[in-house]
Design a protein around this motif. Structure first.
Motif, PDB file in Angstrom:
ATOM      1  N   GLU A  36       0.835  -1.242  -0.037  1.00  0.00           N
ATOM      2  CA  GLU A  36      -0.011   0.242  -0.482  1.00  0.00           C
ATOM      3  C   GLU A  36       0.584   1.795   0.121  1.00  0.00           C
ATOM      4  O   GLU A  36       0.525   2.269  -0.906  1.00  0.00           O
ATOM      5  N   THR A  37       2.213   1.513   0.631  1.00  0.00           N
ATOM      6  CA  THR A  37       2.715   2.028   0.378  1.00  0.00           C
ATOM      7  C   THR A  37       4.045   2.386  -0.943  1.00  0.00           C
ATOM      8  O   THR A  37       4.068   3.247  -1.369  1.00  0.00           O
ATOM      9  N   CYS A  69       2.866  -9.560 -13.931  1.00  0.00           N
ATOM     10  CA  CYS A  69       1.960  -8.753 -13.541  1.00  0.00           C
ATOM     11  C   CYS A  69       0.248  -8.790 -13.963  1.00  0.00           C
ATOM     12  O   CYS A  69       0.750  -9.177 -14.861  1.00  0.00           O
ATOM     13  N   LEU A  70      -0.463  -8.540 -13.310  1.00  0.00           N
ATOM     14  CA  LEU A  70      -1.488  -8.651 -13.713  1.00  0.00           C
ATOM     15  C   LEU A  70      -2.417  -7.501 -13.812  1.00  0.00           C
ATOM     16  O   LEU A  70      -3.585  -7.900 -14.110  1.00  0.00           O
ATOM     17  N   GLY A  71      -1.991  -6.339 -14.116  1.00  0.00           N
ATOM     18  CA  GLY A  71      -2.320  -5.450 -14.968  1.00  0.00           C
ATOM     19  C   GLY A  71      -3.287  -4.890 -14.005  1.00  0.00           C
ATOM     20  O   GLY A  71      -4.659  -4.495 -14.327  1.00  0.00           O
ATOM     21  N   ASN A  72      -3.624  -4.602 -12.329  1.00  0.00           N
ATOM     22  CA  ASN A  72      -4.590  -4.363 -11.830  1.00  0.00           C
ATOM     23  C   ASN A  72      -3.753  -3.435 -10.793  1.00  0.00           C
ATOM     24  O   ASN A  72      -3.800  -3.567  -9.615  1.00  0.00           O
ATOM     25  N   CYS A  73      -3.006  -2.698 -10.717  1.00  0.00           N
ATOM     26  CA  CYS A  73      -2.291  -2.280  -9.967  1.00  0.00           C
ATOM     27  C   CYS A  73      -2.476  -0.981  -8.819  1.00  0.00           C
ATOM     28  O   CYS A  73      -2.341  -0.585  -8.083  1.00  0.00           O
ATOM     29  N   LYS A  74      -4.143  -0.443  -9.293  1.00  0.00           N
ATOM     30  CA  LYS A  74      -5.107   0.768  -8.455  1.00  0.00           C
ATOM     31  C   LYS A  74      -5.886  -0.211  -7.186  1.00  0.00           C
ATOM     32  O   LYS A  74      -6.014   0.276  -6.127  1.00  0.00           O
ATOM     33  N   VAL A  90     -10.161 -12.902 -10.422  1.00  0.00           N
ATOM     34  CA  VAL A  90      -9.133 -11.970 -10.528  1.00  0.00           C
ATOM     35  C   VAL A  90     -10.010 -11.709  -9.142  1.00  0.00           C
ATOM     36  O   VAL A  90     -10.770 -10.413  -8.821  1.00  0.00           O
ATOM     37  N   PHE A  91      -8.721 -11.100  -8.145  1.00  0.00           N
ATOM     38  CA  PHE A  91      -8.824 -10.796  -6.867  1.00  0.00           C
ATOM     39  C   PHE A  91      -7.945  -9.535  -6.883  1.00  0.00           C
ATOM     40  O   PHE A  91      -6.460  -9.845  -7.420  1.00  0.00           O
ATOM     41  N   GLY A  92      -8.595  -8.527  -6.187  1.00  0.00           N
ATOM     42  CA  GLY A  92      -7.475  -7.301  -5.637  1.00  0.00           C
ATOM     43  C   GLY A  92      -7.397  -6.981  -4.203  1.00  0.00           C
ATOM     44  O   GLY A  92      -8.579  -7.602  -4.054  1.00  0.00           O
ATOM     45  N   ASP A  93      -7.266  -5.896  -3.751  1.00  0.00           N
ATOM     46  CA  ASP A  93      -6.955  -5.308  -1.960  1.00  0.00           C
ATOM     47  C   ASP A  93      -6.829  -6.480  -1.674  1.00  0.00           C
ATOM     48  O   ASP A  93      -7.066  -6.835  -0.269  1.00  0.00           O
ATOM     49  N   LEU A  94      -5.882  -7.728  -1.433  1.00  0.00           N
ATOM     50  CA  LEU A  94      -5.258  -8.569  -0.787  1.00  0.00           C
ATOM     51  C   LEU A  94      -3.669  -7.687   0.087  1.00  0.00           C
ATOM     52  O   LEU A  94      -3.468  -6.734  -0.605  1.00  0.00           O
ATOM     53  N   ASP A  95      -3.367  -8.590   1.429  1.00  0.00           N
ATOM     54  CA  ASP A  95      -2.512  -8.312   1.380  1.00  0.00           C
ATOM     55  C   ASP A  95      -1.390  -9.676   1.672  1.00  0.00           C
ATOM     56  O   ASP A  95      -1.358 -10.519   1.098  1.00  0.00           O
TER      57      ASP A  95
END
Length: 141
Positions: A36-37, A69-74, A90-95
């Motif tokens: 996140e940084t 890269c999955l191209g989901n950078c945002k 496809v999932f994002g906002d993981l840690d």
């Protein structure tokens, strides 16, 4: 993008379980995702997520692979779940510690009879983090 092949989780040729896995489920983790940084430090947060997923899948018959890269950078740390002839997710906002959630979801996917990941039983991070659901090619007209 430069690849750090010295970090084991960043190597796409290291499976976690059998190559076929249950019902052919594969988890693909974006190894180049930053935290996140936005830090450019190595190993990247995505590589740490891949390693955490491999640990969580230890002893399971689930394939763990990485891509640059999955191209989901945002949406930061990202992963995809694939199963032959089924919808892909496809999932994002993981840690970096979401490996257990990905493996839990992969197990649900493996036992699905309709080729979809059931909502019930899906970890909250993967309910909130769904980016896309992609149909199998044979469903397209």
């Amino acid at each position: 993008m430069e690849r750090d092949s010295s970090f084991p989780a960043d190597r796409a040729d290291l499976p976690s379980g059998d190559d076929d896995g249950p019902a052919g489920v594969t988890v693909i983790v974006c190894s180049s995702c930053r935290d996140e940084t936005g830090s450019d430090a190595h190993p990247r947060a995505g590589a740490l997520l891949a390693e955490d997923t491999r640990r969580a899948a230890s002893g399971e018959k689930i394939n763990i692979r990485t891509v640059e890269c999955l191209g989901n950078c945002k949406r930061r740390l990202s992963a995809a779940l694939l199963r032959d002839g089924c919808w892909s997710y496809v999932f994002g906002d993981l840690d970096a510690t979401s490996g257990t959630d990905l493996v839990t979801c992969a197990k649900l996917f493996a036992t699905s009879t309709d080729g979809l990941i059931p909502w019930r039983g899906r970890p909250d991070s993967l309910k909130r983090g769904l980016v896309a659901r992609i149909p199998p090619l044979d469903l397209l007209k």
